[in-house]
Design an enzyme around this catalytic site. Structure first.
Site, PDB file in Angstrom:
ATOM      1  N   CYS A  35       0.823  -1.212   0.000  1.00  0.00           N
ATOM      2  CA  CYS A  35       0.000   0.000   0.000  1.00  0.00           C
ATOM      3  C   CYS A  35       0.849   1.251   0.000  1.00  0.00           C
ATOM      4  CB  CYS A  35      -0.854   0.045   1.268  1.00  0.00           C
ATOM      5  SG  CYS A  35      -2.183  -1.144   1.297  1.00  0.00           S
ATOM      6  N   CYS A  69      -5.920   1.393  -2.452  1.00  0.00           N
ATOM      7  CA  CYS A  69      -5.174   2.646  -2.614  1.00  0.00           C
ATOM      8  C   CYS A  69      -4.471   2.719  -3.967  1.00  0.00           C
ATOM      9  CB  CYS A  69      -4.170   2.833  -1.489  1.00  0.00           C
ATOM     10  SG  CYS A  69      -2.877   1.587  -1.464  1.00  0.00           S
TER      11      CYS A  69
HETATM   12 ZN    ZN Z   1      -3.847   0.013   0.154  1.00  0.00          ZN
END
Ligand code: ZN
Length: 354
Positions: A35, A69
């Site tokens: 992420c 994300c």
């Molecule tokens: Zn993420």
């Protein structure tokens, strides 16, 4: 390739601080996903985080980009390549052509081949093989037969997977499935600024990093630590992952690159694990005394036990037991000799000063 300090990165993740996006990426070992710092996904346990300076490092370590994300370095090109990577993951068991992937990315096939490799360190084809291998291992662990695992992971033919499997995990699939019984540990040696280093790994991560005068004594240490495992020496071409890890650690030791955040397979008593996990949190340039460590882990009286856990650390440098000193500031002990401890601490001090 330099990242913020680990402490700062942890704070940034806690705060989901957008200003850190692109400066580093973090992987979560329990999900296999990586992420950006600002990701809104549920926060993972601190011990499950791994930090990477680039998307390439995260992908090479086997992590997939997070769907939430859309971890990218902020450029639309990488975002597009991440889409291609995701498409490969979702269709890993199908036959994917470079041409079809290139169309998806809006690039020519040769250009896709080049920029994908630039961004992620591997070609689209090699990435698909890696995804299949992950599915294959997973399927075997869940108890599928070797034949079922081959077809559900999309390899299509026995010879394909046996070729891949022996290259990737150093064992035939049947041996892998019986892994609990006779564990195989692969190892290799190389010369570093601290002398000859041996690194060994299980399929969970690095289980052994030690320094010594010659290969024979290092290997007999390894045998003594893992008496029941089957040890197998792995030249770079047979164990690219181990080789990449050794190279990263050597860059750290010999050239002052940041300490690589490799997956670790730590084995010890509950107390030792507690000490070693705490040692992982000591930042470069910081040193603590054995009694300070004992206090930090809420065992203020266990100073000797802390010293003994440090002395029993099997994973030198990666678990930085060299950052623990005697209360009077003297070096204390070091499993691999005080010269090496001194050299490590001096190098860290110099790096911080410079
Ligand atoms: Zn993420």
């Amino acid at each position: 390739m330099s990242m913020p300090s680990e402490q700062l990165m942890r704070v940034a993740i806690q705060a989901r601080d957008k200003s850190f996006d692109g400066l580093f990426f973090y992987g979560v070992i329990t999900t296999g996903v990586f992420c950006q710092p600002s990701c809104s996904a549920r926060l993972a346990k601190p011990e499950n985080l791994r930090f990477f300076p680039t998307i390439e490092c995260a992908m090479l370590a086997g992590f997939r980009p997070c769907k939430r994300c859309q971890a990218t370095d902020g450029t639309p090109r990488v975002a597009r390549l991440v889409e291609v990577a995701r498409h490969i993951e979702e269709h890993a068991n199908e036959r994917l052509t470079l041409a079809s992937l290139a169309e998806l990315a809006g690039l020519s096939p040769s250009r896709l081949q080049r920029v994908f490799k630039e961004a992620f360190g591997v070609s689209p084809k090699a990435y698909q093989d890696a995804v299949r291998m992950r599915h294959f291992k997973q399927s075997l662990k869940e108890g599928d037969s070797v034949t079922d695992a081959i077809f559900s992971s999309g390899f299509g033919s026995i010879s394909r997977v046996y070729g891949e499997a022996t290259r990737n995990i150093g064992m035939t699939p049947k041996a892998y499935r019986a892994g609990g019984a006779g564990e195989t540990i692969t190892y290799a040696c190389r010369t570093t600024a601290l002398g000859l280093m041996a690194m060994a790994a299980t399929d969970k991560g690095v289980c052994f990093v030690q320094f010594g005068e010659n290969e024979t004594s290092l290997i007999s240490n390894l045998e003594a630590e893992f008496p029941k495992a089957e040890l197998s020496t792995s030249p770079a071409q047979d164990a690219p992952e181990l080789d990449a890890w050794m190279e990263a650690l050597n860059q750290h030791i010999s050239k002052g690159a940041p300490r690589p955040d490799l997956p670790l397979d730590m084995r010890g008593t509950a107390f030792q694990m507690k000490v070693w996990k705490f040692l992982l949190s000591i930042r470069e340039g910081d040193v603590l005394s054995y009694s300070e460590v004992a206090k930090k882990i809420d065992k203020p009286k266990a100073v000797r036990a802390v010293a003994s856990a440090c002395a029993k650390n099997r994973i030198g440098v990666l678990i930085p037991c060299h950052r623990v000193l005697r209360g009077d500031g003297s070096l204390g002990g070091y499993r691999w000799g005080l010269e090496r401890k001194r050299a490590l601490l001096e190098a860290e001090r110099d790096r911080l000063a410079g």
